[in-house]
Design a protein around this motif. Structure first.
Motif, short mmCIF file in Angstrom:
data_model
loop_
_atom_site.label_atom_id
_atom_site.label_comp_id
_atom_site.label_asym_id
_atom_site.label_seq_id
_atom_site.Cartn_x
_atom_site.Cartn_y
_atom_site.Cartn_z
N MET A 1 24.46 57.22 5.19
CA MET A 1 24.83 57.16 3.77
C MET A 1 26.32 56.86 3.62
O MET A 1 26.71 56.05 2.76
N SER A 2 27.15 57.48 4.44
CA SER A 2 28.59 57.26 4.36
C SER A 2 28.96 55.84 4.79
O SER A 2 29.86 55.22 4.22
N ALA A 3 28.26 55.33 5.80
CA ALA A 3 28.50 53.96 6.24
C ALA A 3 28.14 52.96 5.15
O ALA A 3 28.88 52.02 4.86
N THR A 4 26.98 53.17 4.52
CA THR A 4 26.56 52.29 3.44
C THR A 4 27.54 52.34 2.28
O THR A 4 27.88 51.31 1.68
N ALA A 5 28.01 53.56 1.97
CA ALA A 5 28.97 53.71 0.87
C ALA A 5 30.25 52.91 1.14
O ALA A 5 30.74 52.20 0.26
N THR B 1 48.76 50.54 -0.12
CA THR B 1 49.14 51.67 0.74
C THR B 1 48.09 52.78 0.66
O THR B 1 47.66 53.32 1.70
N LEU B 2 47.68 53.12 -0.55
CA LEU B 2 46.67 54.17 -0.72
C LEU B 2 45.34 53.76 -0.10
O LEU B 2 44.69 54.55 0.59
N LEU B 3 44.94 52.53 -0.34
CA LEU B 3 43.66 52.07 0.19
C LEU B 3 43.68 52.04 1.72
O LEU B 3 42.71 52.43 2.37
N GLY B 4 44.79 51.60 2.29
CA GLY B 4 44.90 51.60 3.74
C GLY B 4 44.76 53.00 4.31
O GLY B 4 44.12 53.21 5.35
N ARG B 5 45.34 53.96 3.62
CA ARG B 5 45.24 55.37 4.04
C ARG B 5 43.79 55.84 3.97
O ARG B 5 43.33 56.59 4.84
N PHE B 6 43.04 55.42 2.95
CA PHE B 6 41.64 55.84 2.84
C PHE B 6 40.84 55.36 4.04
O PHE B 6 40.03 56.12 4.60
N TYR B 7 41.06 54.11 4.45
CA TYR B 7 40.31 53.58 5.59
C TYR B 7 40.72 54.29 6.88
O TYR B 7 39.87 54.59 7.74
N GLU B 8 42.01 54.54 7.03
CA GLU B 8 42.46 55.23 8.24
C GLU B 8 41.85 56.63 8.34
O GLU B 8 41.39 57.04 9.40
N ARG B 9 41.84 57.36 7.24
CA ARG B 9 41.29 58.71 7.24
C ARG B 9 39.77 58.68 7.47
O ARG B 9 39.23 59.57 8.14
N TYR B 10 39.11 57.69 6.91
CA TYR B 10 37.66 57.55 7.12
C TYR B 10 37.38 57.44 8.62
O TYR B 10 36.48 58.11 9.15
N ALA B 11 38.14 56.60 9.30
CA ALA B 11 37.96 56.43 10.74
C ALA B 11 38.23 57.73 11.49
O ALA B 11 37.50 58.09 12.43
N ASP B 12 39.27 58.45 11.08
CA ASP B 12 39.60 59.72 11.74
C ASP B 12 38.44 60.71 11.62
O ASP B 12 38.12 61.43 12.57
N HIS B 13 37.82 60.78 10.46
CA HIS B 13 36.71 61.70 10.27
C HIS B 13 35.50 61.29 11.12
O HIS B 13 34.79 62.16 11.64
N LEU C 1 31.66 64.34 7.15
CA LEU C 1 30.83 63.25 6.61
C LEU C 1 30.92 63.20 5.10
O LEU C 1 30.92 62.11 4.50
N GLU C 2 31.00 64.35 4.46
CA GLU C 2 31.17 64.34 3.01
C GLU C 2 32.52 63.71 2.65
O GLU C 2 32.63 62.95 1.69
N ARG C 3 33.54 64.02 3.41
CA ARG C 3 34.86 63.45 3.15
C ARG C 3 34.84 61.93 3.35
O ARG C 3 35.53 61.20 2.63
N MET C 4 34.08 61.46 4.32
CA MET C 4 33.95 60.01 4.49
C MET C 4 33.35 59.40 3.23
O MET C 4 33.79 58.34 2.77
N GLY C 5 32.34 60.04 2.68
CA GLY C 5 31.78 59.56 1.42
C GLY C 5 32.80 59.58 0.30
O GLY C 5 32.86 58.65 -0.52
#
Length: 221
Positions: free
Chosen positions: A22-26, A184-196, A90-94
């Motif tokens: 679900m998180s991947a699809t999102a 900058t914000l969007l880049g941070r979102f992707y980086e954090r997604y990967a970390d999770h 996983l919820e945070r990834m979503g």
């Protein structure tokens, strides 16, 4: 009784794997919304976020019920505790995919990203989705080698993020402050997604080996 308990643990793993999917699809849809200025896809991600939240609640309730049902020890205990932590990641990834979709909606009908940095975000989206899909397989198969390989993909994300930041901070950046802040914000979102996603894989390593690989995870979404 033990056999039934292990069936329940298997079902819990399937619930977590479904959250990965679900998180991947999102994130896949949110990235498309971002790159294609697609309001419909952005709204779909935003509307579906509640399903990921509900899935986390269901996983946690299941895990706590298993703790209460039979005091688990060793691997069983690690499995239940890891599931609780993984569901949170996983919820945070979503949530991070949700942030991307909201950015696309907020700027619609205008694009969020200047053409100059669209390729970087396309790549970050690809890597993020692949990490989530790989984490799904790690949960289902308990493949330690695959779990550890996620760190290499995370390194790729970190490299993409650094390159993005260098472009945004360049003195010749021509797109203004608002575009720089958005990127900058969007880049941070992707980086954090990967970390999770990597965190989820490390929880599986903990389940199998009993050792938690050392890492420092920022608690912010």
């Amino acid at each position: 009784m033990r056999e039934a308990y292990h069936v329940e643990l298997g079902q819990l793993a399937e619930e977590l794997a479904n959250m990965c999917s679900m998180s991947a699809t999102a994130m896949e849809l949110a990235t498309r919304a971002l790159l294609d200025t697609d309001l419909g896809l952005a709204e779909q991600v935003i509307g579906d976020d509640a399903k990921i939240d509900d899935a986390r609640s269901s996983c946690e309730e299941h895990a706590y019920a298993l703790l209460a049902l039979q005091a688990p020890v060793a691997t069983d205990l690690r499995t239940v505790l890891a599931a609780i932590h993984a569901a949170e990641s996983l919820e945070r990834m979503g949530d991070l995919a949700l942030h991307v979709a909201k950015a696309a909606r907020r700027r619609h009908p205008n694009p969020v990203l200047p053409e100059q940095i669209r390729p970087q975000f396309s790549e970050m989206g690809r890597v993020a989705v692949e990490l989530a899909r790989d984490a799904e397989q790690v949960i289902l198969n308990k493949d330690i080698d695959q779990a550890r390989s996620l760190e290499e993909a995370d390194d790729e994300m970190d490299d993409l993020h650094r390159r993005l930041f260098s472009v945004i901070m360049d003195k010749d950046w021509p797109h203004g402050v608002a575009a720089a802040v958005d990127a900058t914000l969007l880049g941070r979102f992707y980086e954090r997604y990967a970390d999770h996603a990597v965190s989820v894989a490390k929880r599986v390593v903990f389940v199998v080996t009993g050792r938690m690989p050392g890492y420092a995870e920022d608690e912010d979404v």
